[in-house]
Design a protein around this motif. Structure first.
Motif, PDB file in Angstrom:
ATOM      1  N   THR A  21     -14.490  -1.001 -35.072  1.00  0.00           N
ATOM      2  CA  THR A  21     -14.580   0.434 -35.321  1.00  0.00           C
ATOM      3  C   THR A  21     -13.274   1.080 -34.842  1.00  0.00           C
ATOM      4  O   THR A  21     -12.260   0.390 -34.714  1.00  0.00           O
ATOM      5  CB  THR A  21     -15.818   1.045 -34.642  1.00  0.00           C
ATOM      6  N   PHE A  22     -13.296   2.376 -34.574  1.00  0.00           N
ATOM      7  CA  PHE A  22     -12.085   3.073 -34.164  1.00  0.00           C
ATOM      8  C   PHE A  22     -12.259   3.731 -32.801  1.00  0.00           C
ATOM      9  O   PHE A  22     -13.376   4.086 -32.399  1.00  0.00           O
ATOM     10  CB  PHE A  22     -11.680   4.107 -35.208  1.00  0.00           C
ATOM     11  N   ASN A  25     -14.377   6.734 -32.081  1.00  0.00           N
ATOM     12  CA  ASN A  25     -15.838   6.603 -31.989  1.00  0.00           C
ATOM     13  C   ASN A  25     -16.307   6.108 -30.625  1.00  0.00           C
ATOM     14  O   ASN A  25     -17.511   6.089 -30.354  1.00  0.00           O
ATOM     15  CB  ASN A  25     -16.351   5.635 -33.060  1.00  0.00           C
ATOM     16  N   ASN A  39     -24.759   5.186 -40.079  1.00  0.00           N
ATOM     17  CA  ASN A  39     -24.026   5.209 -41.349  1.00  0.00           C
ATOM     18  C   ASN A  39     -24.952   5.403 -42.547  1.00  0.00           C
ATOM     19  O   ASN A  39     -24.649   4.953 -43.663  1.00  0.00           O
ATOM     20  CB  ASN A  39     -23.213   3.922 -41.516  1.00  0.00           C
ATOM     21  N   LEU A  68      -9.817  -2.354 -43.490  1.00  0.00           N
ATOM     22  CA  LEU A  68     -10.393  -1.056 -43.821  1.00  0.00           C
ATOM     23  C   LEU A  68      -9.372   0.051 -43.587  1.00  0.00           C
ATOM     24  O   LEU A  68      -9.212   0.965 -44.407  1.00  0.00           O
ATOM     25  CB  LEU A  68     -11.635  -0.814 -42.965  1.00  0.00           C
ATOM     26  N   LEU A  69      -8.671  -0.039 -42.482  1.00  0.00           N
ATOM     27  CA  LEU A  69      -7.658   0.962 -42.145  1.00  0.00           C
ATOM     28  C   LEU A  69      -6.520   0.946 -43.160  1.00  0.00           C
ATOM     29  O   LEU A  69      -5.996   2.000 -43.547  1.00  0.00           O
ATOM     30  CB  LEU A  69      -7.115   0.701 -40.746  1.00  0.00           C
ATOM     31  N   ASN A  72      -8.443   1.790 -47.142  1.00  0.00           N
ATOM     32  CA  ASN A  72      -9.303   2.945 -47.426  1.00  0.00           C
ATOM     33  C   ASN A  72      -8.495   4.233 -47.319  1.00  0.00           C
ATOM     34  O   ASN A  72      -8.087   4.618 -46.216  1.00  0.00           O
ATOM     35  CB  ASN A  72     -10.482   2.976 -46.458  1.00  0.00           C
ATOM     36  N   ILE A  75      -9.465   7.101 -44.694  1.00  0.00           N
ATOM     37  CA  ILE A  75      -9.351   6.895 -43.252  1.00  0.00           C
ATOM     38  C   ILE A  75      -7.923   7.186 -42.823  1.00  0.00           C
ATOM     39  O   ILE A  75      -6.967   6.665 -43.407  1.00  0.00           O
ATOM     40  CB  ILE A  75      -9.740   5.458 -42.858  1.00  0.00           C
ATOM     41  N   SER A  76      -7.766   8.024 -41.815  1.00  0.00           N
ATOM     42  CA  SER A  76      -6.440   8.386 -41.319  1.00  0.00           C
ATOM     43  C   SER A  76      -5.703   7.160 -40.781  1.00  0.00           C
ATOM     44  O   SER A  76      -6.284   6.339 -40.062  1.00  0.00           O
ATOM     45  CB  SER A  76      -6.558   9.437 -40.213  1.00  0.00           C
ATOM     46  N   LYS A  77      -4.447   7.047 -41.127  1.00  0.00           N
ATOM     47  CA  LYS A  77      -3.633   5.936 -40.640  1.00  0.00           C
ATOM     48  C   LYS A  77      -3.363   6.047 -39.138  1.00  0.00           C
ATOM     49  O   LYS A  77      -2.853   5.104 -38.521  1.00  0.00           O
ATOM     50  CB  LYS A  77      -2.314   5.878 -41.408  1.00  0.00           C
ATOM     51  N   GLU A  79      -5.748   6.372 -36.981  1.00  0.00           N
ATOM     52  CA  GLU A  79      -6.878   5.779 -36.273  1.00  0.00           C
ATOM     53  C   GLU A  79      -6.446   4.496 -35.561  1.00  0.00           C
ATOM     54  O   GLU A  79      -5.597   3.740 -36.046  1.00  0.00           O
ATOM     55  CB  GLU A  79      -8.015   5.457 -37.250  1.00  0.00           C
TER      56      GLU A  79
END
Length: 209
Positions: A21-22, A25, A39, A68-69, A72, A75-77, A79
């Motif tokens: 995850t990031f 979170n 989710n 995912l990073l 996607n 999703i902010s780079k 993160e």
């Protein structure tokens, strides 16, 4: 209940499972614990519906979250990836009748139909299955593209099912019952440097569950 043998038994008899995850979170996870329905709004984007997903190794979790990073666009780079390692052994859940379990060890018709149903009908969890825990193979970015083409009338259902049966080496387990999410114990957590792959430990005592 059929006896669990061979590779499936070996895969389920694993004591540590990992979630990517990031860092954004982390505070919420520490405060609220692991939530089975966190989710739910993205249920249709997941193989097995809303739930808490884990990989069998830290390397697999790292590969998933960094991919995912990278891929996607939503999703902010900025993160920062983190990996959480939880102690539990799912084999005992599959060997008794306490929980409702399901296994999809192969990229076969059964897996493809299950994923197709979830990704086309289980919008925001409205048609969620009733399994407590699922183990299975993992699709990659192909289903998202194929399902979109199916919904646009470009591909048929059979075309999508064929796409879903294209194998990868990834495996996953998903927890869909809050009781199970409360049982698992956080044993390690670290920040992953997305450039160098170096790991920096997080303080797991911050996790209040």
């Amino acid at each position: 209940m059929p006896e669990i043998t061979g590779k499936l038994r070996k895969h389920l008899n694993n004591n540590i499972w990992y979630h990517g995850t990031f860092l954004s979170n982390w505070e919420s996870i520490c405060k609220n614990g692991v939530l089975a329905n966190y989710n739910i709004d993205k249920s249709q984007d997941l193989d097995f519906g809303f739930g808490f997903y884990l990989a069998p190794t830290s390397e697999r979790a790292e590969s998933f979250i960094t991919g995912l990073l990278k891929n996607n666009p939503f999703i902010s780079k900025d993160e920062i990836p983190i990996i959480l390692g939880f102690e539990f052994n799912p084999l005992k859940w599959f060997e008794n009748d306490t929980y409702k379990t399901r296994a999809f060890p192969s990229f076969d018709d059964e897996f493809a139909l299950f994923v197709f149903h979830n990704r086309t009908e289980n919008i925001r969890g409205c048609k969620q299955h009733n399994y407590d825990v699922i183990y299975g193979v993992m699709s990659d970015s192909v289903p998202t593209i194929s399902i979109m083409e199916f919904q646009m009338g470009i591909k048929s259902k059979d075309d999508v099912l064929a796409d879903l049966k294209v194998g990868t080496s990834m495996k996953q387990i998903s927890l869909h019952k809050q009781e199970l999410c409360d049982i698992i114990k956080l044993k390690e957590a670290y920040i992953l440097d997305k450039e160098t792959g170096e790991r920096k430990e997080l303080n797991i005592s911050d996790y209040s569950r």
